[in-house]
Design a protein around this motif. Structure first.
Motif, short mmCIF file in Angstrom:
data_model
loop_
_atom_site.label_atom_id
_atom_site.label_comp_id
_atom_site.label_asym_id
_atom_site.label_seq_id
_atom_site.Cartn_x
_atom_site.Cartn_y
_atom_site.Cartn_z
N LYS A 196 0.84 -1.20 0.00
CA LYS A 196 0.00 0.00 0.00
C LYS A 196 0.87 1.25 0.00
O LYS A 196 0.60 2.22 -0.75
CB LYS A 196 -0.92 -0.02 1.23
CG LYS A 196 -1.87 1.16 1.31
CD LYS A 196 -2.77 1.06 2.54
CE LYS A 196 -3.71 2.25 2.62
NZ LYS A 196 -4.58 2.16 3.83
N GLU A 197 1.92 1.25 0.82
CA GLU A 197 2.84 2.39 0.86
C GLU A 197 3.59 2.53 -0.46
O GLU A 197 3.80 3.66 -0.95
CB GLU A 197 3.83 2.21 2.01
CG GLU A 197 3.19 2.23 3.39
CD GLU A 197 4.17 1.88 4.49
OE1 GLU A 197 5.37 1.70 4.19
OE2 GLU A 197 3.75 1.79 5.67
N LEU A 198 3.99 1.40 -1.05
CA LEU A 198 4.71 1.44 -2.33
C LEU A 198 3.80 1.98 -3.43
O LEU A 198 4.25 2.78 -4.28
CB LEU A 198 5.20 0.03 -2.69
CG LEU A 198 5.92 -0.12 -4.03
CD1 LEU A 198 7.15 0.79 -4.09
CD2 LEU A 198 6.32 -1.59 -4.26
N ARG A 199 2.55 1.60 -3.40
CA ARG A 199 1.60 2.10 -4.41
C ARG A 199 1.44 3.61 -4.30
O ARG A 199 1.33 4.32 -5.31
CB ARG A 199 0.25 1.39 -4.21
CG ARG A 199 -0.69 1.50 -5.40
CD ARG A 199 -1.94 0.66 -5.19
NE ARG A 199 -1.65 -0.76 -5.28
CZ ARG A 199 -1.67 -1.60 -4.26
NH1 ARG A 199 -1.95 -1.15 -3.05
NH2 ARG A 199 -1.42 -2.88 -4.42
N SER A 200 1.45 4.10 -3.06
CA SER A 200 1.34 5.54 -2.84
C SER A 200 2.58 6.27 -3.38
O SER A 200 2.46 7.33 -4.04
CB SER A 200 1.17 5.83 -1.35
OG SER A 200 1.16 7.20 -1.08
N ILE A 201 3.77 5.70 -3.14
CA ILE A 201 5.01 6.31 -3.64
C ILE A 201 5.03 6.31 -5.16
O ILE A 201 5.43 7.30 -5.80
CB ILE A 201 6.23 5.56 -3.08
CG1 ILE A 201 6.36 5.82 -1.59
CG2 ILE A 201 7.51 5.97 -3.80
CD1 ILE A 201 7.46 5.03 -0.93
#
Length: 390
Positions: A196-201
């Motif tokens: 989820k964090e990687l998708r945001s980045i």
């Protein structure tokens, strides 16, 4: 607020202490595991009782034959092979628990640290943990009810000890599998949170308009730092998974063989009940109904165990897939950000995610399909042998 996951984990913990599988204690104030004299004595006493019962069972191998007085020799032989494999598997698993007690304490503390670092991971594995505990509890309870009803009219002290021993083996197997299941589920929850964090980045990086302004460079440095944190977290998660697999490899192999034989035996048992109606002619109707419900929950439990591992593998695969989207970025990004993306991708490529045990087999969908075919093949072999000789 009532937290169902918390209660499932607490009950599982005390169940593990009661069966002796957990030979260490958890301090609920700090959440840390530790070796204590009380935990050691309780676990050693539980295992001593288990060894005594095992000796009684081996010395009276014909006692349980009363339950199979209308069965043929194939049924009896299959029953004893499954019992011997179960006993051997549980014995080796318990020996492994003692020989690697410090390793399991370290593993527990590492997994608890995942939750402590970010409690939100529970949101991504809540349903799996509750479903697993529910299914395991239901089918174990139903098994006890079936055995008690069928033996109520011929119950003796020796038979009661044998039944207690078999139920204890089932409990120990359930505790071991549930502990491994929970650890994998929490690791998967952390993976999903990282994704989820990687998708945001990735979304923020894709929206960047490359230029040499200070705002652009600062934003790229921030995203590079965040991406490096995700990369380090993923590397730690994969290392933790490898430690978990190494510690549980003997137990997983023993439990896998036990599950395999049970699945083959259940298929043959259904055939036998249909062919040899005399076996069940004196069974109450309630036992037949409970038996069918038991099989449903047993197979559902096996399916949940498999899905839990597959979802972890899928979470890692999704991370690699997300990183492949960097090719859609506009040219001219900050050099450091490009380097971090490249290094992250190379690390995933150099260290493929695998759950392998002693090099004997790797857990994935392909291997599970092969195991399913093997179960079906061996079940058909048993049925054919029965048709030809009985």
């Amino acid at each position: 607020m009532f937290d169902l996951v918390k209660w499932c984990l607490v009950i599982s913990y005390y169940y593990g202490r009661f069966t002796g599988v957990l030979n260490f204690e958890i301090d609920f104030k700090t959440g840390r595991a530790r070796v204590t004299k009380k935990a050691t004595i309780c676990s050693a006493f539980a295992h001593l009782i288990m060894l005594i019962l095992m000796g009684v069972q081996m010395a009276n191998v014909r006692i349980m034959a009363r339950l199979w007085n209308k069965a043929n020799s194939l049924h009896s032989n299959m029953f004893w092979v499954m019992s011997c494999v179960r006993m051997t598997g549980v014995f080796l698993s318990l020996v492994n628990r003692w020989s690697q007690r410090r390793t399991f304490i370290s593993l527990y503390n590492s997994i608890y640290s995942l939750y402590q670092h970010d409690p939100k991971i529970i949101q991504y594995c809540r349903r799996s943990i509750v479903s697993k505990c529910f299914c395991a509890t239901i089918y174990e309870t139903l098994q006890i009810i079936i055995v008690l009803v069928l033996t109520s009219k011929q119950l003796t002290i020796s038979l009661a000890f044998s039944i207690w021993f078999i139920m204890s083996l089932t409990s120990i197997i359930n505790v071991i599998i549930t502990q491994y299941f929970t650890a994998i589920a929490l690791i998967r929850g952390r993976y999903r949170l990282l994704n989820k964090e990687l998708r945001s980045i990735l979304g923020e990086t894709q929206s960047l308009m490359p230029n040499k302004s200070g705002v652009f460079v600062t934003k790229c440095c921030y995203l590079a730092d965040e991406l490096e944190n995700i990369s380090r977290a993923q590397s730690s998660l994969q290392a933790l998974t490898e430690r978990l697999s190494k510690a549980y490899r003997l137990q997983v192999i023993c439990m896998s063989i036990t599950y395999y034989l049970n699945l083959v035996g259940n298929v043959y048992l259904l055939f036998s009940i249909n062919k040899y109606t005399s076996i069940t002619e004196n069974w109450p109707n309630i036992v037949k109904v409970i038996g069918l419900v038991f099989l449903v929950f047993y197979y559902l439990d096996c399916w949940l165990n498999s899905l839990n591992v597959f979802y972890l593998i899928d979470a890692h695969g999704n991370m690699a897939k997300l990183l492949s989207y960097r090719t859609h970025f506009q040219p001219g990004l900050d050099e450091r950000l490009e380097t971090v993306f490249e290094n992250f991708n190379l690390n995933l490529a150099r260290n493929p995610f695998k759950l392998s045990f002693y090099g004997l087999f790797e857990i994935n969908r392909s291997s599970s399909f092969a195991v399913g075919n093997s179960i079906l093949t061996h079940s058909i072999v048993l049925i054919q042998y029965d048709l030809q000789h009985f």
